[in-house]
Structure formats: structure tokens, C-alpha cells
Design a protein around this motif. Structure first.
Motif, PDB file in Angstrom:
ATOM      1  N   PRO A  23       0.810  -1.226   0.000  1.00  0.00           N
ATOM      2  CA  PRO A  23       0.000   0.000   0.000  1.00  0.00           C
ATOM      3  C   PRO A  23       0.845   1.279   0.000  1.00  0.00           C
ATOM      4  O   PRO A  23       0.448   2.278  -0.593  1.00  0.00           O
ATOM      5  N   GLY A  24       2.011   1.254   0.644  1.00  0.00           N
ATOM      6  CA  GLY A  24       2.867   2.442   0.649  1.00  0.00           C
ATOM      7  C   GLY A  24       3.348   2.816  -0.740  1.00  0.00           C
ATOM      8  O   GLY A  24       3.337   3.988  -1.126  1.00  0.00           O
ATOM      9  N   SER A  25       3.768   1.820  -1.494  1.00  0.00           N
ATOM     10  CA  SER A  25       4.223   2.081  -2.867  1.00  0.00           C
ATOM     11  C   SER A  25       3.074   2.527  -3.756  1.00  0.00           C
ATOM     12  O   SER A  25       3.260   3.372  -4.642  1.00  0.00           O
ATOM     13  N   ALA A  26       1.886   1.973  -3.540  1.00  0.00           N
ATOM     14  CA  ALA A  26       0.717   2.384  -4.327  1.00  0.00           C
ATOM     15  C   ALA A  26       0.384   3.849  -4.061  1.00  0.00           C
ATOM     16  O   ALA A  26       0.085   4.603  -4.990  1.00  0.00           O
ATOM     17  N   LYS A  27       0.448   4.272  -2.808  1.00  0.00           N
ATOM     18  CA  LYS A  27       0.189   5.670  -2.473  1.00  0.00           C
ATOM     19  C   LYS A  27       1.246   6.583  -3.092  1.00  0.00           C
ATOM     20  O   LYS A  27       0.929   7.662  -3.592  1.00  0.00           O
ATOM     21  N   LYS A  28       2.496   6.138  -3.076  1.00  0.00           N
ATOM     22  CA  LYS A  28       3.576   6.926  -3.667  1.00  0.00           C
ATOM     23  C   LYS A  28       3.346   7.083  -5.171  1.00  0.00           C
ATOM     24  O   LYS A  28       3.536   8.173  -5.727  1.00  0.00           O
ATOM     25  N   ALA A  29       2.935   6.010  -5.831  1.00  0.00           N
ATOM     26  CA  ALA A  29       2.667   6.069  -7.271  1.00  0.00           C
ATOM     27  C   ALA A  29       1.528   7.041  -7.569  1.00  0.00           C
ATOM     28  O   ALA A  29       1.591   7.807  -8.539  1.00  0.00           O
ATOM     29  N   LEU A  30       0.489   7.041  -6.734  1.00  0.00           N
ATOM     30  CA  LEU A  30      -0.620   7.974  -6.941  1.00  0.00           C
ATOM     31  C   LEU A  30      -0.174   9.418  -6.765  1.00  0.00           C
ATOM     32  O   LEU A  30      -0.612  10.306  -7.501  1.00  0.00           O
ATOM     33  N   ARG A  31       0.690   9.664  -5.793  1.00  0.00           N
ATOM     34  CA  ARG A  31       1.205  11.022  -5.599  1.00  0.00           C
ATOM     35  C   ARG A  31       1.992  11.472  -6.829  1.00  0.00           C
ATOM     36  O   ARG A  31       1.902  12.630  -7.245  1.00  0.00           O
ATOM     37  N   GLN A  32       2.761  10.562  -7.410  1.00  0.00           N
ATOM     38  CA  GLN A  32       3.536  10.913  -8.601  1.00  0.00           C
ATOM     39  C   GLN A  32       2.623  11.166  -9.795  1.00  0.00           C
ATOM     40  O   GLN A  32       2.891  12.049 -10.616  1.00  0.00           O
ATOM     41  N   LEU A  33       1.542  10.403  -9.911  1.00  0.00           N
ATOM     42  CA  LEU A  33       0.587  10.621 -11.000  1.00  0.00           C
ATOM     43  C   LEU A  33      -0.136  11.951 -10.842  1.00  0.00           C
ATOM     44  O   LEU A  33      -0.472  12.603 -11.827  1.00  0.00           O
ATOM     45  N   ALA A  34      -0.378  12.362  -9.598  1.00  0.00           N
ATOM     46  CA  ALA A  34      -1.127  13.592  -9.343  1.00  0.00           C
ATOM     47  C   ALA A  34      -0.396  14.832  -9.847  1.00  0.00           C
ATOM     48  O   ALA A  34      -1.044  15.832 -10.176  1.00  0.00           O
ATOM     49  N   ILE A  35       0.922  14.788  -9.941  1.00  0.00           N
ATOM     50  CA  ILE A  35       1.657  15.975 -10.379  1.00  0.00           C
ATOM     51  C   ILE A  35       1.837  16.034 -11.899  1.00  0.00           C
ATOM     52  O   ILE A  35       2.291  17.046 -12.417  1.00  0.00           O
ATOM     53  N   LEU A  36       1.461  14.979 -12.593  1.00  0.00           N
ATOM     54  CA  LEU A  36       1.582  14.985 -14.057  1.00  0.00           C
ATOM     55  C   LEU A  36       0.523  15.898 -14.667  1.00  0.00           C
ATOM     56  O   LEU A  36      -0.588  15.995 -14.157  1.00  0.00           O
ATOM     57  N   PRO A  37       0.853  16.546 -15.773  1.00  0.00           N
ATOM     58  CA  PRO A  37      -0.159  17.369 -16.451  1.00  0.00           C
ATOM     59  C   PRO A  37      -1.273  16.494 -17.038  1.00  0.00           C
ATOM     60  O   PRO A  37      -1.058  15.315 -17.343  1.00  0.00           O
ATOM     61  N   GLU A  38      -2.456  17.098 -17.181  1.00  0.00           N
ATOM     62  CA  GLU A  38      -3.611  16.353 -17.687  1.00  0.00           C
ATOM     63  C   GLU A  38      -3.369  15.781 -19.077  1.00  0.00           C
ATOM     64  O   GLU A  38      -3.838  14.689 -19.391  1.00  0.00           O
ATOM     65  N   SER A  39      -2.637  16.490 -19.900  1.00  0.00           N
ATOM     66  CA  SER A  39      -2.376  15.991 -21.258  1.00  0.00           C
ATOM     67  C   SER A  39      -1.589  14.683 -21.213  1.00  0.00           C
ATOM     68  O   SER A  39      -1.868  13.763 -21.985  1.00  0.00           O
TER      69      SER A  39
END
Length: 61
Positions: A23-39
Motif C-alpha cells: 500500500p505504501g508504494s501504491a500511495k507513492k505512485a498515486l502522488r507521482q501521477l497527481a503531479i503529471l499534467p492532464e495531457s
């Protein structure tokens, strides 16, 4: 309809594996996805859909 429910069930299992195993790595991956631009996320989504279509095509054919 039974096949569709089976497919949805398998998708839910596959989606749940990272949350169960790490779960820790999954949360980290989501945080990294959140900073990507919508495009970039749209392109990623389109590529994933195309990959899914290819898998279904190869599996059925």
C-alpha cells in the motif's frame, strides 16, 4: 452478462493486488501521477485503452 461480470471481477482483482501487497508504494505512485499534467494522463489513458483492446483482440482471435 456472465462473461462481463467475470471480466469486471478479474479487473477488480488485478487493481487490488498493488494495494494489498504494497500500500505504501501504491500511495507513492498515486502522488507521482497527481503531479503529471492532464495531457500526459490523457495520453497514458489512451495508450492503456489501446493496449487493452489489443489484448482482447489477441485473446479472442
Amino acid at each position: 452478462m456472465e462473461f462481463l461480470l467475470s471480466v469486471v471481477g478479474v479487473v477488480l482483482i488485478v487493481e487490488g493486488v498493488p494495494w494489498f501487497l504494497s500500500p505504501g508504494s501504491a500511495k507513492k505512485a498515486l502522488r507521482q501521477l497527481a503531479i503529471l499534467p492532464e495531457s500526459s494522463l490523457r495520453i497514458l489513458g489512451a495508450l492503456l485503452m489501446l493496449a487493452g483492446l489489443l489484448v482482447v483482440y489477441l485473446g479472442v482471435g
